[in-house]
Design a protein around this motif. Sequence first.
Motif, PDB file in Angstrom:
ATOM      1  N   GLU A   6       4.986   3.461   1.241  1.00 54.27           N
ATOM      2  CA  GLU A   6       5.725   3.374  -0.005  1.00 54.27           C
ATOM      3  C   GLU A   6       6.202   4.749  -0.440  1.00 54.27           C
ATOM      4  O   GLU A   6       5.405   5.682  -0.519  1.00 54.27           O
ATOM      5  CB  GLU A   6       4.831   2.773  -1.099  1.00 54.27           C
ATOM      6  CG  GLU A   6       5.456   2.665  -2.455  1.00 54.27           C
ATOM      7  CD  GLU A   6       6.409   1.497  -2.619  1.00 54.27           C
ATOM      8  OE1 GLU A   6       6.573   0.704  -1.674  1.00 54.27           O
ATOM      9  OE2 GLU A   6       7.000   1.380  -3.693  1.00 54.27           O
ATOM     10  N   LEU A   8       7.067   6.590  -3.524  1.00 53.04           N
ATOM     11  CA  LEU A   8       6.663   6.318  -4.896  1.00 53.04           C
ATOM     12  C   LEU A   8       7.812   6.423  -5.889  1.00 53.04           C
ATOM     13  O   LEU A   8       8.624   7.341  -5.826  1.00 53.04           O
ATOM     14  CB  LEU A   8       5.532   7.265  -5.297  1.00 53.04           C
ATOM     15  CG  LEU A   8       4.258   7.113  -4.466  1.00 53.04           C
ATOM     16  CD1 LEU A   8       3.234   8.161  -4.869  1.00 53.04           C
ATOM     17  CD2 LEU A   8       3.676   5.719  -4.582  1.00 53.04           C
ATOM     18  N   ASP A  12       5.498   3.316 -10.002  1.00 49.79           N
ATOM     19  CA  ASP A  12       4.301   3.546  -9.187  1.00 49.79           C
ATOM     20  C   ASP A  12       3.460   4.682  -9.755  1.00 49.79           C
ATOM     21  O   ASP A  12       2.230   4.610  -9.777  1.00 49.79           O
ATOM     22  CB  ASP A  12       4.674   3.905  -7.739  1.00 49.79           C
ATOM     23  CG  ASP A  12       5.431   2.809  -7.016  1.00 49.79           C
ATOM     24  OD1 ASP A  12       5.203   1.621  -7.322  1.00 49.79           O
ATOM     25  OD2 ASP A  12       6.241   3.146  -6.130  1.00 49.79           O
ATOM     26  N   THR A  16       1.466   1.211 -12.045  1.00 51.13           N
ATOM     27  CA  THR A  16       0.766   0.428 -11.027  1.00 51.13           C
ATOM     28  C   THR A  16       1.479   0.546  -9.689  1.00 51.13           C
ATOM     29  O   THR A  16       2.660   0.888  -9.629  1.00 51.13           O
ATOM     30  CB  THR A  16       0.678  -1.058 -11.449  1.00 51.13           C
ATOM     31  OG1 THR A  16      -0.127  -1.766 -10.524  1.00 51.13           O
ATOM     32  CG2 THR A  16       2.036  -1.708 -11.535  1.00 51.13           C
ATOM     33  N   LEU A  17       0.759   0.254  -8.632  1.00 51.09           N
ATOM     34  CA  LEU A  17       1.342   0.192  -7.291  1.00 51.09           C
ATOM     35  C   LEU A  17       1.157  -1.225  -6.788  1.00 51.09           C
ATOM     36  O   LEU A  17       0.063  -1.784  -6.884  1.00 51.09           O
ATOM     37  CB  LEU A  17       0.651   1.183  -6.352  1.00 51.09           C
ATOM     38  CG  LEU A  17       1.155   1.174  -4.909  1.00 51.09           C
ATOM     39  CD1 LEU A  17       2.570   1.749  -4.842  1.00 51.09           C
ATOM     40  CD2 LEU A  17       0.231   1.956  -4.011  1.00 51.09           C
ATOM     41  N   SER A  18       2.220  -1.818  -6.257  1.00 51.86           N
ATOM     42  CA  SER A  18       2.153  -3.184  -5.751  1.00 51.86           C
ATOM     43  C   SER A  18       2.143  -3.182  -4.231  1.00 51.86           C
ATOM     44  O   SER A  18       2.938  -2.491  -3.597  1.00 51.86           O
ATOM     45  CB  SER A  18       3.354  -3.995  -6.239  1.00 51.86           C
ATOM     46  OG  SER A  18       3.306  -4.134  -7.630  1.00 51.86           O
ATOM     47  N   ASP A  66      -1.404  -5.904  -7.332  1.00 47.30           N
ATOM     48  CA  ASP A  66      -1.053  -4.763  -8.167  1.00 47.30           C
ATOM     49  C   ASP A  66      -2.307  -3.933  -8.382  1.00 47.30           C
ATOM     50  O   ASP A  66      -3.288  -4.416  -8.950  1.00 47.30           O
ATOM     51  CB  ASP A  66      -0.517  -5.224  -9.528  1.00 47.30           C
ATOM     52  CG  ASP A  66       0.860  -5.841  -9.440  1.00 47.30           C
ATOM     53  OD1 ASP A  66       1.578  -5.557  -8.471  1.00 47.30           O
ATOM     54  OD2 ASP A  66       1.218  -6.612 -10.352  1.00 47.30           O
ATOM     55  N   TRP A  71      -5.907   3.426  -9.843  1.00 46.21           N
ATOM     56  CA  TRP A  71      -4.679   3.952  -9.257  1.00 46.21           C
ATOM     57  C   TRP A  71      -4.167   5.184  -9.999  1.00 46.21           C
ATOM     58  O   TRP A  71      -3.832   6.191  -9.385  1.00 46.21           O
ATOM     59  CB  TRP A  71      -3.596   2.869  -9.187  1.00 46.21           C
ATOM     60  CG  TRP A  71      -2.263   3.425  -8.788  1.00 46.21           C
ATOM     61  CD1 TRP A  71      -1.153   3.507  -9.561  1.00 46.21           C
ATOM     62  CD2 TRP A  71      -1.911   4.009  -7.529  1.00 46.21           C
ATOM     63  NE1 TRP A  71      -0.126   4.097  -8.865  1.00 46.21           N
ATOM     64  CE2 TRP A  71      -0.564   4.426  -7.605  1.00 46.21           C
ATOM     65  CE3 TRP A  71      -2.604   4.237  -6.334  1.00 46.21           C
ATOM     66  CZ2 TRP A  71       0.102   5.042  -6.555  1.00 46.21           C
ATOM     67  CZ3 TRP A  71      -1.942   4.856  -5.282  1.00 46.21           C
ATOM     68  CH2 TRP A  71      -0.597   5.255  -5.398  1.00 46.21           C
TER      69      TRP A  71
END
Length: 121
Positions: A6, A8, A12, A16-18, A66, A71
């Motif tokens: 990913e 970013l 992100d 959140t990061l999915s 998520d 994170w």
Amino acid sequence: MAIFVEVLTKIDIGRTLSLPDSRLQASPQSQRSHGDGGEKLQVKDDVGILWNFHCTIRSGVVPKLDMVTGWIQFVRFKQLNTGDVIVLNKDDDTLTGLHYKIEVFKGDADDYSSFVHKNGI
């Protein structure tokens, strides 16, 4: 083996990061435990720090995890910025078994390009 890469974004970095849930389906129960309406994902970074990310499951056409709790602490600790790249790896070690590792490439296109070429991503 890299299972997720990913670049970013602002979301992100700030919230959140999915992750696509399908990438983690085959993970061992000890690394990914259900409970409290979500998942706990344990990941080691490049210096051996174990990070515990609490993930919620977002339903839809493509279910996603998520990363919520843990994170942002990771982002701050690693001083991540928009455009940095993270790579989530699944590693099957004969001594320690199956586990996840996370690598960070901070705005250095040469390092990331070398990684991509080496791993055929």
